[in-house]
Design a protein around this motif. Structure first.
Motif, PDB file in Angstrom:
ATOM      1  N   GLU A  52       4.605  23.367 -22.688  1.00 35.62           N
ATOM      2  CA  GLU A  52       5.382  22.210 -23.144  1.00 35.62           C
ATOM      3  C   GLU A  52       4.699  20.895 -22.773  1.00 35.62           C
ATOM      4  O   GLU A  52       4.748  19.931 -23.538  1.00 35.62           O
ATOM      5  CB  GLU A  52       6.799  22.256 -22.575  1.00 35.62           C
ATOM      6  CG  GLU A  52       7.644  23.404 -23.092  1.00 35.62           C
ATOM      7  CD  GLU A  52       7.843  23.404 -24.598  1.00 35.62           C
ATOM      8  OE1 GLU A  52       7.754  22.335 -25.247  1.00 35.62           O
ATOM      9  OE2 GLU A  52       8.095  24.493 -25.141  1.00 35.62           O
ATOM     10  N   GLY A  54       1.553  20.537 -22.735  1.00 35.91           N
ATOM     11  CA  GLY A  54       0.539  20.434 -23.791  1.00 35.91           C
ATOM     12  C   GLY A  54       1.110  19.830 -25.060  1.00 35.91           C
ATOM     13  O   GLY A  54       0.485  18.962 -25.692  1.00 35.91           O
ATOM     14  N   GLU A  55       2.297  20.279 -25.447  1.00 40.98           N
ATOM     15  CA  GLU A  55       2.941  19.720 -26.647  1.00 40.98           C
ATOM     16  C   GLU A  55       3.270  18.244 -26.440  1.00 40.98           C
ATOM     17  O   GLU A  55       3.118  17.434 -27.358  1.00 40.98           O
ATOM     18  CB  GLU A  55       4.204  20.515 -26.984  1.00 40.98           C
ATOM     19  CG  GLU A  55       3.896  21.917 -27.490  1.00 40.98           C
ATOM     20  CD  GLU A  55       5.139  22.707 -27.847  1.00 40.98           C
ATOM     21  OE1 GLU A  55       6.171  22.085 -28.179  1.00 40.98           O
ATOM     22  OE2 GLU A  55       5.070  23.949 -27.809  1.00 40.98           O
ATOM     23  N   SER A  57       1.605  16.214 -24.510  1.00 46.16           N
ATOM     24  CA  SER A  57       0.316  15.521 -24.548  1.00 46.16           C
ATOM     25  C   SER A  57      -0.159  15.272 -25.974  1.00 46.16           C
ATOM     26  O   SER A  57      -0.757  14.225 -26.264  1.00 46.16           O
ATOM     27  CB  SER A  57      -0.746  16.337 -23.802  1.00 46.16           C
ATOM     28  OG  SER A  57      -0.401  16.490 -22.450  1.00 46.16           O
ATOM     29  N   GLU A  58       0.095  16.212 -26.855  1.00 48.85           N
ATOM     30  CA  GLU A  58      -0.317  16.055 -28.259  1.00 48.85           C
ATOM     31  C   GLU A  58       0.289  14.817 -28.903  1.00 48.85           C
ATOM     32  O   GLU A  58      -0.328  14.194 -29.760  1.00 48.85           O
ATOM     33  CB  GLU A  58       0.072  17.291 -29.071  1.00 48.85           C
ATOM     34  CG  GLU A  58      -0.791  18.494 -28.799  1.00 48.85           C
ATOM     35  CD  GLU A  58      -0.336  19.720 -29.578  1.00 48.85           C
ATOM     36  OE1 GLU A  58       0.796  19.718 -30.146  1.00 48.85           O
ATOM     37  OE2 GLU A  58      -1.096  20.693 -29.629  1.00 48.85           O
ATOM     38  N   ILE A  59       1.485  14.467 -28.490  1.00 52.81           N
ATOM     39  CA  ILE A  59       2.154  13.303 -29.069  1.00 52.81           C
ATOM     40  C   ILE A  59       1.354  12.027 -28.791  1.00 52.81           C
ATOM     41  O   ILE A  59       1.273  11.133 -29.629  1.00 52.81           O
ATOM     42  CB  ILE A  59       3.600  13.174 -28.521  1.00 52.81           C
ATOM     43  CG1 ILE A  59       4.438  14.377 -28.974  1.00 52.81           C
ATOM     44  CG2 ILE A  59       4.229  11.860 -28.952  1.00 52.81           C
ATOM     45  CD1 ILE A  59       5.810  14.450 -28.348  1.00 52.81           C
ATOM     46  N   GLN A  61      -1.964  12.043 -27.863  1.00 53.32           N
ATOM     47  CA  GLN A  61      -3.393  12.344 -27.898  1.00 53.32           C
ATOM     48  C   GLN A  61      -4.256  11.304 -28.606  1.00 53.32           C
ATOM     49  O   GLN A  61      -5.280  10.898 -28.087  1.00 53.32           O
ATOM     50  CB  GLN A  61      -3.612  13.717 -28.525  1.00 53.32           C
ATOM     51  CG  GLN A  61      -5.045  14.183 -28.460  1.00 53.32           C
ATOM     52  CD  GLN A  61      -5.186  15.634 -28.890  1.00 53.32           C
ATOM     53  OE1 GLN A  61      -4.234  16.259 -29.334  1.00 53.32           O
ATOM     54  NE2 GLN A  61      -6.376  16.158 -28.745  1.00 53.32           N
ATOM     55  N   TRP A  62      -3.901  10.856 -29.767  1.00 49.23           N
ATOM     56  CA  TRP A  62      -4.754   9.966 -30.550  1.00 49.23           C
ATOM     57  C   TRP A  62      -4.190   8.563 -30.686  1.00 49.23           C
ATOM     58  O   TRP A  62      -4.651   7.777 -31.490  1.00 49.23           O
ATOM     59  CB  TRP A  62      -5.014  10.559 -31.934  1.00 49.23           C
ATOM     60  CG  TRP A  62      -5.603  11.937 -31.833  1.00 49.23           C
ATOM     61  CD1 TRP A  62      -5.006  13.097 -32.222  1.00 49.23           C
ATOM     62  CD2 TRP A  62      -6.869  12.309 -31.284  1.00 49.23           C
ATOM     63  NE1 TRP A  62      -5.816  14.172 -31.955  1.00 49.23           N
ATOM     64  CE2 TRP A  62      -6.979  13.706 -31.377  1.00 49.23           C
ATOM     65  CE3 TRP A  62      -7.918  11.600 -30.704  1.00 49.23           C
ATOM     66  CZ2 TRP A  62      -8.089  14.407 -30.938  1.00 49.23           C
ATOM     67  CZ3 TRP A  62      -9.033  12.299 -30.261  1.00 49.23           C
ATOM     68  CH2 TRP A  62      -9.113  13.683 -30.374  1.00 49.23           C
ATOM     69  N   ARG A  63      -3.207   8.226 -29.898  1.00 50.87           N
ATOM     70  CA  ARG A  63      -2.560   6.918 -30.024  1.00 50.87           C
ATOM     71  C   ARG A  63      -3.194   5.836 -29.153  1.00 50.87           C
ATOM     72  O   ARG A  63      -2.869   4.679 -29.310  1.00 50.87           O
ATOM     73  CB  ARG A  63      -1.078   7.024 -29.672  1.00 50.87           C
ATOM     74  CG  ARG A  63      -0.279   7.822 -30.679  1.00 50.87           C
ATOM     75  CD  ARG A  63       1.186   7.841 -30.271  1.00 50.87           C
ATOM     76  NE  ARG A  63       1.976   8.659 -31.147  1.00 50.87           N
ATOM     77  CZ  ARG A  63       2.764   8.180 -32.105  1.00 50.87           C
ATOM     78  NH1 ARG A  63       2.859   6.893 -32.311  1.00 50.87           N
ATOM     79  NH2 ARG A  63       3.477   8.992 -32.848  1.00 50.87           N
ATOM     80  N   ASP A  77       9.545   9.729 -34.243  1.00 56.85           N
ATOM     81  CA  ASP A  77       8.529   9.985 -33.210  1.00 56.85           C
ATOM     82  C   ASP A  77       9.146   9.909 -31.816  1.00 56.85           C
ATOM     83  O   ASP A  77       8.829  10.709 -30.941  1.00 56.85           O
ATOM     84  CB  ASP A  77       7.372   8.992 -33.322  1.00 56.85           C
ATOM     85  CG  ASP A  77       6.504   9.240 -34.546  1.00 56.85           C
ATOM     86  OD1 ASP A  77       6.500  10.382 -35.058  1.00 56.85           O
ATOM     87  OD2 ASP A  77       5.826   8.296 -34.986  1.00 56.85           O
ATOM     88  N   GLU A  84      10.354  16.847 -26.403  1.00 57.10           N
ATOM     89  CA  GLU A  84       9.280  17.436 -25.598  1.00 57.10           C
ATOM     90  C   GLU A  84       9.440  17.094 -24.116  1.00 57.10           C
ATOM     91  O   GLU A  84       9.206  17.940 -23.251  1.00 57.10           O
ATOM     92  CB  GLU A  84       7.907  17.010 -26.115  1.00 57.10           C
ATOM     93  CG  GLU A  84       7.595  17.488 -27.524  1.00 57.10           C
ATOM     94  CD  GLU A  84       7.728  18.997 -27.731  1.00 57.10           C
ATOM     95  OE1 GLU A  84       7.561  19.781 -26.768  1.00 57.10           O
ATOM     96  OE2 GLU A  84       8.000  19.412 -28.868  1.00 57.10           O
TER      97      GLU A  84
END
Length: 121
Positions: A52, A54-55, A57-59, A61-63, A77, A84
């Motif tokens: 979880e 990891g999930e 972190s994905e939110i 990740q590219w921001r 969002d 999460e």
């Protein structure tokens, strides 16, 4: 309504305070009702929580860096982020409970230790 008047609706924000112990009890009841307790070993709960995280972190990740309060984020969002964060929190609470750790007490003691270790300037 009539004559072009706008109806103003005031929605009262409802806040509900819930303790860690309350969440722990709800999680225990949830697991018992589904016969999931046999799967809730410390190891399994930790690995589920890491998944979880990891999930979560994905939110981000590219921001890049984001502003406090996430003012430029879409409502959907923020809702996803809340889900999460909740998953991580719930697994953490369940893990602490299964390990026999009073998380509220442990966190309070840790704040005191940190205050001693890192005094204000």
């Amino acid at each position: 309504m009539g004559g072009g008047e706008e109806e103003v609706v005031h929605v009262e924000e409802r806040t509900m305070e819930i303790s860690i112990k309350d969440l722990s009890k709800k999680l225990e009841e949830f697991a018992k009702a589904r016969d999931w307790e046999k799967y809730h070993s410390p190891r399994n709960l930790l690995l589920a929580m890491v998944g979880e995280v990891g999930e979560l972190s994905e939110i981000f990740q590219w921001r890049g860096e984001v502003d406090k309060g996430l003012p430029n984020w879409a409502k959907s969002d923020k809702e996803h982020l809340g889900e999460e964060l909740s998953d991580v929190l719930l697994y953490l609470i369940r893990l602490a409970d299964i390990c026999g750790i009073d998380l509220g007490d442990a966190a309070s003691k840790k704040i005191v230790k940190n205050a001693i270790k890192y005094p204000p300037n």
